[in-house]
Write an enzyme that holds these catalytic residues in place. Structure first.
Site, PDB file in Angstrom:
ATOM      1  N   ASP A   1      -6.938  -5.845   9.461  1.00 50.45           N
ATOM      2  CA  ASP A   1      -8.372  -5.293   9.099  1.00 50.45           C
ATOM      3  C   ASP A   1      -9.253  -6.387   8.690  1.00 50.45           C
ATOM      4  OD1 ASP A   1      -7.124  -5.510   6.784  1.00 50.45           O
ATOM      5  OD2 ASP A   1      -7.729  -3.584   5.897  1.00 50.45           O
TER       6      ASP A   1
ATOM      7  N   LYS B   1       0.818  -1.236   0.037  1.00 48.51           N
ATOM      8  CA  LYS B   1       0.014  -0.014  -0.024  1.00 48.51           C
ATOM      9  C   LYS B   1       0.928   1.192   0.132  1.00 48.51           C
ATOM     10  CE  LYS B   1      -3.580  -2.522   2.804  1.00 48.51           C
ATOM     11  NZ  LYS B   1      -4.249  -2.388   3.990  1.00 48.51           N
TER      12      LYS B   1
END
Length: 517
Positions: free
Chosen positions: A261, A225
């Site tokens: 997550d 990311k």
């Protein structure tokens, strides 16, 4: 929140070009609306003129008529060029077969070291029972923003949170710099709410590939990311956070759990829906976790007592890194991978997630322009800029009703393309539909594999992420395709998660606190 920006001369030039493009919009719209469509000019802003995308309620409404998501037919040559983005049922079944094999490799003790999909056990073995109570802190790091949350669990859940920016220099700087920034944000949050004397349990959502060695110990496997902080890969991120907090000397917390997550997404939904067994993220990145039987997890090195299960963080974004998905990859996928900061890695993610979907569409559009099939063969400086076609544009363009190109025209004008015809708009929309449908079908294939592994009669899949939330058809496309790929007789539902990385972290901490009593 402090916003830090830097600009060089090229960026200022692009900004000026965008301003000029906005000024040209008035003239072009008066002309195109009068000559092409006969619409009246509106003085609304670009954002106001865009058709709203679907609400959360609309996202969760099932619609089986998926065929309508391909709208006005594109030009034949455009359709031919886009054909390689369209996956057949045979392709998808092969993806499922290969993914099943790769998951087995990830779970195998001997095969895991070489397996791209690492299938990390999370050490989370129990799901919420809905009776969790108390106050908890949560930290959420998984992108360019970082959150600190104070969560009250009870019959209802209340949250107080603040978002902090993670500046680009910190994202690619030193590891100590990143964790010092996190500690600073946490200290500021605690001081603002006068929590200094209260020792609160904390759940840390760290949404990067980690090898967990316990509920409070996780070593970073690799950055994703856009992060590239030095000195963190291979180290325990909980210890790095504790060290940063110790350097400050003014924060008292008890870290009860570190999680991804996806695990938080699953736990958040399981608090209310006890059939939840899978967590899925389709946002900036993509990943999934699921509840697996201990007997199938050769990697497991923990206790063998009840319950005989553990949540597996698949890290399936790396699916295909060994070449097993080359049979469906395109020249656009190869280009994006080659130009990324992590070439050769996260290849499945690069075909699905929001970080890449817009750029895939842009590359197809650029090719169509070069072949004289779009905009009369004329591109623009903005369109030629890498990353200029945002993934949100795909959602907005596909939110237009069939034959109505309001959003598409506004977006093309922002890209400096002020003379697009209805045919151009239809062709651009077709590109977007091919890119998003492929992403939805690939995500659906992954979910179908997990459902078939779990083999329960009825399973709820917790889903979160900006692509799933905001694309107008992603939910329905996934539902339609999962139904075709799972075993007969199985039932499933996709449930939009409520703040999995925040509330989910608190729930993992709550369950851990409950289990340790």
């Amino acid at each position: 929140m402090e916003i830090v920006a830097a600009a060089d001369s090229d960026e200022r030039g692009l900004t000026l070009l965008r301003v000029v493009s906005q000024l040209q919009r008035v003239i072009v719209y008066l002309h195109s609306f009068a000559c092409d469509r006969g619409h009246l000019w509106s003085t609304q802003s670009a954002d106001a003129r865009r058709t709203p995308i679907m609400s959360d309620e609309q996202i969760c409404k099932k619609d089986d008529d998926v065929s309508r998501y391909f709208t006005s037919p594109p030009a034949p040559l455009v359709k031919e060029i886009c054909e390689e983005l369209i996956l057949s049922q045979e392709n998808l079944k092969e993806v499922c077969d290969v993914l099943h094999e790769e998951l087995n490799k990830g779970l195998g003790k001997d095969t895991n070291p070489e397996a791209p999909i690492k299938c990390f056990p999370t050490y989370v073995r129990e799901l919420p029972n809905g009776k969790e109570k108390g106050r908890f802190l949560a930290l959420d790091l998984g992108g360019t923003n970082f959150r600190v949350l104070l969560i009250q669990l009870g019959e209802e859940c209340s949250m107080d949170s603040r978002i902090y920016a993670v500046p680009q220099p910190i994202m690619v700087g030193s590891g100590d710099g990143l964790f010092d920034h996190i500690a600073d944000c946490l200290a500021s949050f605690i001081k603002e709410r006068d929590l200094g004397e209260e020792l609160l349990p904390l759940g840390f959502t760290f949404s990067f590939p980690c090898k967990q060695e316990g509920l409070t110990k996780a070593r970073l496997a690799r950055w994703t990311k856009g992060f590239k902080c030095a000195g963190v890969e291979g180290r325990d991120v909980v210890e790095l956070l504790k060290a940063a907090i110790a350097r400050r000397g003014d924060v008292k917390i008890k870290i009860c759990a570190v999680l991804n997550d996806t695990t938080g997404t699953l736990m958040s939904c399981a608090w209310k829906n006890h059939n939840c067994r899978i967590g899925l993220i389709v946002g900036t990145g993509t990943n999934a976790c699921y509840m697996e039987k201990l007997e199938k997890v050769e990697l497991w090195d923990g206790e063998l007592d009840e319950p005989h299960q553990v949540i597996i963080n698949t890290e399936w974004g790396a699916f295909g890194d060994n070449g097993c998905l080359d049979f469906i990859r395109t020249e656009y996928d190869n280009n994006i991978d080659r130009e990324s900061i992590n070439p050769g890695r996260q290849l499945y993610e690069k075909m699905i997630s929001g970080m890449y979907m817009g750029e895939i569409a842009r590359q197809v559009i650029i090719r169509l322009v070069a072949e004289g099939l779009l905009f009369g063969g004329q591109s623009s400086e903005i369109l030629e800029e890498k990353g200029s076609f945002f993934t949100k544009y795909i959602s907005e363009i596909e939110s237009d009703k069939d034959g109505d190109y309001n959003n598409c025209r506004v977006i093309l004008e922002e890209l400096g393309l002020n003379s697009a015809t209805d045919t151009d708009c239809a062709n651009v929309r077709h590109v977007c539909e091919c890119v998003s449908r492929r992403a939805a079908y690939l995500a659906a294939s992954g979910v179908a594999v997990l459902l078939n592994r779990i083999q329960e009669e009825s399973v709820t899949v917790a889903v979160d992420g900006s692509v799933y939330r905001f694309h107008p058809h992603f939910h329905n496309l996934m539902t339609e395709q999962i139904s075709q790929l799972i075993k007969p007789g199985m039932k499933f539902s996709l449930m939009l998660s409520e703040d999995g990385s925040g509330r989910g972290a608190a729930l993992v901490a709550a369950v851990a606190s409950r289990s340790s009593r």
